[in-house]
Design a protein around this motif. Structure first.
Motif, mmCIF file in Angstrom:
data_model
loop_
_atom_site.group_PDB
_atom_site.id
_atom_site.type_symbol
_atom_site.label_atom_id
_atom_site.label_comp_id
_atom_site.label_asym_id
_atom_site.label_seq_id
_atom_site.Cartn_x
_atom_site.Cartn_y
_atom_site.Cartn_z
ATOM 1 N N GLU A 117 0.946 -1.080 -0.060
ATOM 2 C CA GLU A 117 0.021 0.000 -0.036
ATOM 3 C C GLU A 117 0.790 1.202 -0.003
ATOM 4 O O GLU A 117 0.782 2.383 -0.678
ATOM 5 C CB GLU A 117 -0.932 -0.044 1.199
ATOM 6 N N VAL A 118 1.657 1.391 0.901
ATOM 7 C CA VAL A 118 2.904 2.414 0.950
ATOM 8 C C VAL A 118 3.691 2.829 -0.353
ATOM 9 O O VAL A 118 3.683 3.834 -0.908
ATOM 10 C CB VAL A 118 4.039 2.046 2.056
ATOM 11 N N GLU A 119 3.865 1.561 -1.141
ATOM 12 C CA GLU A 119 4.554 1.915 -2.401
ATOM 13 C C GLU A 119 3.760 2.474 -3.488
ATOM 14 O O GLU A 119 4.202 3.124 -4.305
ATOM 15 C CB GLU A 119 5.010 0.262 -2.953
ATOM 16 N N ILE A 120 2.337 2.169 -3.434
ATOM 17 C CA ILE A 120 1.691 2.843 -4.685
ATOM 18 C C ILE A 120 1.100 4.170 -4.225
ATOM 19 O O ILE A 120 0.537 4.944 -4.757
ATOM 20 C CB ILE A 120 0.385 1.687 -5.002
ATOM 21 N N TYR A 121 1.624 4.659 -2.767
ATOM 22 C CA TYR A 121 0.676 5.570 -2.260
ATOM 23 C C TYR A 121 0.916 7.072 -3.027
ATOM 24 O O TYR A 121 0.130 7.618 -3.518
ATOM 25 C CB TYR A 121 1.154 6.019 -0.698
ATOM 26 N N LYS A 178 12.907 8.632 1.429
ATOM 27 C CA LYS A 178 12.903 9.959 0.672
ATOM 28 C C LYS A 178 13.680 11.159 1.163
ATOM 29 O O LYS A 178 14.127 11.899 0.432
ATOM 30 C CB LYS A 178 11.263 10.237 0.694
ATOM 31 N N ALA A 179 13.620 11.180 2.575
ATOM 32 C CA ALA A 179 14.305 12.473 2.874
ATOM 33 C C ALA A 179 15.765 12.396 3.004
ATOM 34 O O ALA A 179 16.126 13.262 2.525
ATOM 35 C CB ALA A 179 14.011 12.320 4.607
ATOM 36 N N ILE A 180 16.304 11.070 2.889
ATOM 37 C CA ILE A 180 17.841 10.914 2.547
ATOM 38 C C ILE A 180 17.998 11.348 1.336
ATOM 39 O O ILE A 180 18.829 12.145 0.904
ATOM 40 C CB ILE A 180 18.089 9.453 2.949
ATOM 41 N N LYS A 181 17.241 10.897 0.339
ATOM 42 C CA LYS A 181 17.210 10.974 -1.010
ATOM 43 C C LYS A 181 17.357 12.500 -1.241
ATOM 44 O O LYS A 181 17.957 13.168 -2.198
ATOM 45 C CB LYS A 181 16.376 10.592 -1.830
ATOM 46 N N ALA A 182 16.608 13.142 -0.526
ATOM 47 C CA ALA A 182 16.377 14.786 -0.596
ATOM 48 C C ALA A 182 17.403 15.537 0.090
ATOM 49 O O ALA A 182 17.596 16.724 -0.258
ATOM 50 C CB ALA A 182 14.762 15.172 -0.219
ATOM 51 N N GLY A 183 18.303 14.733 0.729
ATOM 52 C CA GLY A 183 19.285 15.561 1.422
ATOM 53 C C GLY A 183 19.037 16.200 2.467
ATOM 54 O O GLY A 183 19.480 17.092 3.223
ATOM 55 N N SER A 227 2.583 11.592 8.768
ATOM 56 C CA SER A 227 3.329 12.052 7.874
ATOM 57 C C SER A 227 3.517 11.392 6.790
ATOM 58 O O SER A 227 4.085 11.772 5.720
ATOM 59 C CB SER A 227 4.766 12.271 8.409
ATOM 60 N N GLY A 228 2.801 10.102 6.745
ATOM 61 C CA GLY A 228 2.744 9.207 5.369
ATOM 62 C C GLY A 228 4.152 8.880 4.879
ATOM 63 O O GLY A 228 5.231 8.653 5.521
ATOM 64 N N THR A 229 4.160 9.357 3.535
ATOM 65 C CA THR A 229 5.415 9.142 2.842
ATOM 66 C C THR A 229 6.165 10.395 2.891
ATOM 67 O O THR A 229 7.385 10.682 2.174
ATOM 68 C CB THR A 229 5.091 8.809 1.432
ATOM 69 N N GLY A 230 5.965 11.351 3.680
ATOM 70 C CA GLY A 230 7.084 12.375 3.948
ATOM 71 C C GLY A 230 7.097 13.579 2.900
ATOM 72 O O GLY A 230 7.765 14.469 3.312
ATOM 73 N N THR A 231 6.290 13.459 2.245
ATOM 74 C CA THR A 231 6.364 14.809 1.180
ATOM 75 C C THR A 231 6.158 16.178 1.797
ATOM 76 O O THR A 231 6.944 17.056 1.543
ATOM 77 C CB THR A 231 5.112 14.693 0.162
ATOM 78 N N PHE A 232 5.217 16.233 2.741
ATOM 79 C CA PHE A 232 5.219 17.642 3.409
ATOM 80 C C PHE A 232 6.301 17.747 4.540
ATOM 81 O O PHE A 232 6.831 18.795 4.262
ATOM 82 C CB PHE A 232 3.670 17.705 4.407
ATOM 83 N N ALA A 233 6.797 16.813 5.240
ATOM 84 C CA ALA A 233 7.810 16.822 5.912
ATOM 85 C C ALA A 233 9.123 17.482 5.307
ATOM 86 O O ALA A 233 10.028 18.212 5.849
ATOM 87 C CB ALA A 233 8.194 15.682 6.886
ATOM 88 N N SER A 273 2.459 4.089 11.387
ATOM 89 C CA SER A 273 2.820 2.887 10.294
ATOM 90 C C SER A 273 4.468 2.958 10.102
ATOM 91 O O SER A 273 4.966 3.823 9.636
ATOM 92 C CB SER A 273 2.154 3.199 9.032
ATOM 93 N N ARG A 274 4.960 2.043 10.520
ATOM 94 C CA ARG A 274 6.624 1.411 10.382
ATOM 95 C C ARG A 274 6.905 1.702 8.769
ATOM 96 O O ARG A 274 7.959 2.191 8.461
ATOM 97 C CB ARG A 274 6.701 0.428 10.766
ATOM 98 N N ALA A 275 6.003 0.935 8.019
ATOM 99 C CA ALA A 275 6.223 1.016 6.464
ATOM 100 C C ALA A 275 6.330 2.563 6.151
ATOM 101 O O ALA A 275 7.131 2.712 5.165
ATOM 102 C CB ALA A 275 5.212 0.377 5.933
#
Ligand SMILES: C[S@@+](CC[C@H](N)C(=O)[O-])C[C@H]1O[C@@H](n2cnc3c(N)ncnc32)[C@H](O)[C@@H]1O
Length: 235
Positions: A26-30, A96-101, A64-70, A86-88
């Motif tokens: 579910e998280v992968e397709i979010y 995503k945060a690491i990738k965004a630096g 915070s979900g997949t972290g877009t806002f954070a 959700s741990r996932a």
């Protein structure tokens, strides 16, 4: 406000109700499924603008979900606490945060009822499409906890499915059709599940819960009678 009082009847906010955001699949397709009906990055920037977030500010994002806002918030302010049951979701958001630096997001595997903010009170709390996971009584408990985490005058931004009573059934049907047009069968099922199994409430319930939890409602907009945005300040 501590919530781990040892009540046997404490609501288990870690139990997934409705859509299972604990599921990796579910998280992968979010992000891709939500992109069918919202631009999450543009939405995040609008939220930060509407709260007039400054470089020195500290924020909490609940659900915070997949972290877009954070991630967007972390680029604009000093620190973001990203909280999700959700741990996932946390794992995805951290990647995503690491990738965004970004290095100024602190992730917490917790929720509205269990997160303990062991730091100075914050400037703003933001929550989008997460508050409806709590039944109304627990929304009240959550808002009092959120209030205690804010500085005096601190801001609360809530965006979620929140219903006006007039034409509620017709407006829900219109929303389901609109989202099915944008995102097909999957989004139709997701939206129907939302109304069947999750806890969206009336705007007049939200108004009362907010004012009884120590907030002043500064602005309120309910789009199409179903999508609510509140900006409030701590009294
Ligand atoms: C529909 S997603 C919204 C994610 C993100 N805020 C957004 O706008 O896309 C709901 C999120 O809330 C989380 N959630 C559910 N119940 C929660 C609770 N009691 N406290 C904090 N987060 C919760 C879920 O795990 C999920 O990540």
């Amino acid at each position: 406000m501590k919530m781990n009082h040892g009540f046997s009847w404490q609501y288990d906010e870690f139990k997934q109700v409705g859509t299972d955001y604990g599921s990796k699949a579910e998280v992968e397709i979010y992000d891709s499924s939500h992109a069918d009906f919202r631009d999450m990055e543009a939405e995040s920037i609008r939220i930060l603008d509407s709260l007039e977030i400054k470089r020195s500010n500290v924020l909490i994002d609940f659900g915070s979900g997949t972290g877009t806002f954070a991630i967007q918030a972390a680029r604009r302010c000093a620190r973001v606490y990203a909280v999700d049951v959700s741990r996932a979701m946390i794992d995805r958001a951290e990647a995503k945060a690491i990738k965004a630096g970004t290095s100024n997001i602190e992730f917490h595997h917790a929720g509205f009822l269990t997160y303990e903010h062991n730091d100075s009170p914050v400037d703003a709390v933001v929550t989008t499409f997460a508050f409806h996971h709590l039944p109304d009584f627990w929304k009240g408990i959550a808002l009092k906890r959120v209030n205690s985490m804010l500085k005096p005058g601190g801001q609360l931004y809530i965006h979620d499915v929140i219903l006006e009573e007039t034409n509620a059934v017709e407006n829900i049907a219109a929303l389901i059709d609109k989202l099915a047009t944008a995102g097909g069968k999957l989004l139709r099922e997701d939206t129907e599940r939302h109304f069947r199994d999750e806890y969206s409430t009336y705007d007049w319930v939200m108004d009362g819960l907010l004012s009884r939890s120590g907030f002043t409602i500064k602005s309120k907009h309910i789009e199409g009678g179903v999508l609510g945005t509140y900006i409030c300040t701590k009294n």
